[in-house]
Design an enzyme around this catalytic site. Structure first.
Site, PDB file in Angstrom:
ATOM      1  N   LYS A  96       0.815  -1.314   0.131  1.00  0.00           N
ATOM      2  CA  LYS A  96       0.086  -0.062  -0.051  1.00  0.00           C
ATOM      3  C   LYS A  96       0.797   1.304  -0.063  1.00  0.00           C
ATOM      4  O   LYS A  96       0.314   2.236  -0.338  1.00  0.00           O
ATOM      5  CB  LYS A  96      -0.869  -0.018   1.111  1.00  0.00           C
ATOM      6  CG  LYS A  96      -2.017  -1.015   1.253  1.00  0.00           C
ATOM      7  CD  LYS A  96      -3.128  -0.992   2.249  1.00  0.00           C
ATOM      8  CE  LYS A  96      -4.189  -1.898   2.129  1.00  0.00           C
ATOM      9  NZ  LYS A  96      -4.982  -1.760   3.048  1.00  0.00           N
ATOM     10  N   GLU A 115      -5.280  13.645  -2.766  1.00  0.00           N
ATOM     11  CA  GLU A 115      -4.947  14.149  -1.547  1.00  0.00           C
ATOM     12  C   GLU A 115      -4.988  13.380  -0.292  1.00  0.00           C
ATOM     13  O   GLU A 115      -4.113  13.277   0.487  1.00  0.00           O
ATOM     14  CB  GLU A 115      -5.600  15.677  -1.442  1.00  0.00           C
ATOM     15  CG  GLU A 115      -5.005  16.383  -0.656  1.00  0.00           C
ATOM     16  CD  GLU A 115      -5.616  17.796  -0.219  1.00  0.00           C
ATOM     17  OE1 GLU A 115      -6.419  18.113  -0.917  1.00  0.00           O
ATOM     18  OE2 GLU A 115      -5.590  18.383   1.068  1.00  0.00           O
ATOM     19  N   ASN A 167      -4.981   1.988  -1.864  1.00  0.00           N
ATOM     20  CA  ASN A 167      -5.548   0.595  -1.936  1.00  0.00           C
ATOM     21  C   ASN A 167      -6.182   0.661  -3.148  1.00  0.00           C
ATOM     22  O   ASN A 167      -6.843  -0.610  -3.390  1.00  0.00           O
ATOM     23  CB  ASN A 167      -6.135   0.302  -0.619  1.00  0.00           C
ATOM     24  CG  ASN A 167      -7.517   0.653  -0.589  1.00  0.00           C
ATOM     25  OD1 ASN A 167      -7.691   2.140  -0.628  1.00  0.00           O
ATOM     26  ND2 ASN A 167      -8.602   0.226  -0.245  1.00  0.00           N
ATOM     27  N   ASP A 181     -10.026   2.765   2.093  1.00  0.00           N
ATOM     28  CA  ASP A 181     -10.277   1.943   3.332  1.00  0.00           C
ATOM     29  C   ASP A 181     -10.733   2.989   4.266  1.00  0.00           C
ATOM     30  O   ASP A 181     -11.804   2.850   4.988  1.00  0.00           O
ATOM     31  CB  ASP A 181      -8.874   1.518   3.926  1.00  0.00           C
ATOM     32  CG  ASP A 181      -8.350   0.162   3.185  1.00  0.00           C
ATOM     33  OD1 ASP A 181      -9.080  -0.692   2.641  1.00  0.00           O
ATOM     34  OD2 ASP A 181      -6.945   0.004   3.272  1.00  0.00           O
ATOM     35  N   GLY A 220      -1.470  -1.555  12.619  1.00  0.00           N
ATOM     36  CA  GLY A 220      -0.933  -1.860  11.187  1.00  0.00           C
ATOM     37  C   GLY A 220      -1.929  -0.908  10.182  1.00  0.00           C
ATOM     38  O   GLY A 220      -2.242   0.349  10.369  1.00  0.00           O
ATOM     39  N   GLY A 221      -1.679  -1.187   8.874  1.00  0.00           N
ATOM     40  CA  GLY A 221      -2.146  -0.523   7.884  1.00  0.00           C
ATOM     41  C   GLY A 221      -3.663  -0.096   8.061  1.00  0.00           C
ATOM     42  O   GLY A 221      -4.287   1.039   7.757  1.00  0.00           O
ATOM     43  N   ARG A 239       0.042  -4.734  20.428  1.00  0.00           N
ATOM     44  CA  ARG A 239       1.062  -5.748  21.009  1.00  0.00           C
ATOM     45  C   ARG A 239       2.712  -5.050  20.895  1.00  0.00           C
ATOM     46  O   ARG A 239       3.003  -5.130  21.933  1.00  0.00           O
ATOM     47  CB  ARG A 239       0.955  -7.160  20.055  1.00  0.00           C
ATOM     48  CG  ARG A 239       1.877  -8.131  20.594  1.00  0.00           C
ATOM     49  CD  ARG A 239       1.752  -9.271  19.776  1.00  0.00           C
ATOM     50  NE  ARG A 239       1.801  -9.052  18.420  1.00  0.00           N
ATOM     51  CZ  ARG A 239       1.695  -9.866  17.539  1.00  0.00           C
ATOM     52  NH1 ARG A 239       1.432 -11.172  17.993  1.00  0.00           N
ATOM     53  NH2 ARG A 239       2.020  -9.677  16.185  1.00  0.00           N
ATOM     54  N   THR A 240       2.905  -4.350  19.751  1.00  0.00           N
ATOM     55  CA  THR A 240       4.264  -3.920  19.552  1.00  0.00           C
ATOM     56  C   THR A 240       3.811  -2.280  19.815  1.00  0.00           C
ATOM     57  O   THR A 240       3.274  -1.612  19.006  1.00  0.00           O
ATOM     58  CB  THR A 240       4.748  -4.060  18.413  1.00  0.00           C
ATOM     59  OG1 THR A 240       4.568  -5.540  18.008  1.00  0.00           O
ATOM     60  CG2 THR A 240       6.000  -3.685  18.123  1.00  0.00           C
ATOM     61  N   GLY A 243     -16.275  -7.483   9.796  1.00  0.00           N
ATOM     62  CA  GLY A 243     -15.068  -7.363   8.875  1.00  0.00           C
ATOM     63  C   GLY A 243     -15.820  -7.388   7.398  1.00  0.00           C
ATOM     64  O   GLY A 243     -15.567  -6.651   6.324  1.00  0.00           O
TER      65      GLY A 243
END
Ligand code: ATR
Length: 260
Positions: free
Chosen positions: A64, A75, A84, A95, A118-119, A141-142, A227
């Site tokens: 992506k 923009e 995407n 998205d 994440g993305g 988590r991270t 989802g």
């Protein structure tokens, strides 16, 4: 025949391929949608070939951001630094728009807790910002990745980052819970008790399959956006960009495929 496809790695049969092809059939659109797998190390040499031979493309992990130097991002896509959807050499981010549209009729209750950095989370935070949300609790988590997102959006929103160990505690304090991790995709579970969820008005779970979190939302009468619904709203935006959107036929295709 018009050709559409999804640039991805590794290979994974996409919901897009399944549903868009059913939609083309139902709507008598002479088109085909492919899953296109590119090895990351070959991306720069291969991608131009697909940009030339396809009428419209989607892009998913891990490309992506990499795609941006080959097309002209509009923009908002430039602002998020993620594309995407592609049409006529322009790059879009459907998205965030899909996420935004999916919540237009929902009275979002605060505080909002988002898990994942994440993305997908990036598009979701931008969507929340466009919905007027000014504060967010973010858990990942991270933790470094959550801090990076906090920094990325620092001019747009106040993001409070909490460590993953605090997830249940943060959940108990929140009224809206958004899962933007892949937890549940392969059968894993958050292991929340019903008590943990008792303060919630909405669970938004971006995982495509029916997860135990989604099951728990239904059991506890908590409004659920799943989802597949998230996918549907961003897919609508893709079809609009590609100029092949028929509201009734696409909704019919989606509803018929949702439970199959
Ligand atoms: P996407 O584009 O869908 O957001 P991604 O960039 O791979 O995909 O992000 C996946 C997210 O799921 C990340 O937030 C990841 O956490 P890390 O940043 O710590 O890797 C999260 N995730 C995946 N599996 C997880 C697990 N078992 N427990 C907690 N978080 C998980």
């Amino acid at each position: 025949m018009r050709r559409f496809g999804l640039l991805q790695y590794p290979e994974k049969e996409s919901l897009s391929k399944k549903i868009f092809n059913q939609y083309f059939k139902l709507s008598s659109i002479n088109a085909k949608y492919d899953d296109i797998v590119i090895e990351p190390r070959k991306f720069d040499t291969k991608v131009t070939e697909y940009l030339e031979s396809y009428d419209g493309l989607n892009v998913t992990v891990p490309f992506k951001e990499d795609i941006i130097k080959f097309i002209s991002p509009v923009e908002d896509a430039r602002e998020i630094n993620a594309v995407n959807c592609i049409y006529q050499n322009k790059g879009y981010n459907t998205d965030w728009k899909g996420f935004y549209n999916s919540l237009l009729d929902t009275d979002l209750k605060l505080p909002i807790l988002l898990v994942g950095a994440g993305g997908a989370s990036k598009a979701i935070i931008y969507g929340l910002y466009k919905l007027g949300i000014k504060h967010l609790i973010l858990v990942n988590r991270t933790i470094e990745k959550a801090n990076k997102l906090k920094d990325f959006f620092k001019t747009k929103m106040e993001i409070i980052v909490e460590p993953f160990e605090n997830l249940k505690d943060a959940l108990k304090r929140s009224k809206t819970f958004i899962n933007a991790t892949s937890i549940g995709m392969f059968g894993e579970s958050f292991n929340f008790s019903n008590e943990d969820l008792s303060n919630l008005h909405l669970i938004y779970d971006i995982v495509y399959n029916f997860t135990s979190l989604q099951e728990q939302a239904l059991e506890n009468n908590i409004k659920l956006i799943d989802g597949k619904t998230f996918w549907y709203y961003q897919a609508v935006e893709n079809l609009k960009i590609w100029g092949i959107y028929d509201e009734v036929k696409f909704y019919e295709t989606f509803v018929n495929s949702k439970f199959n």
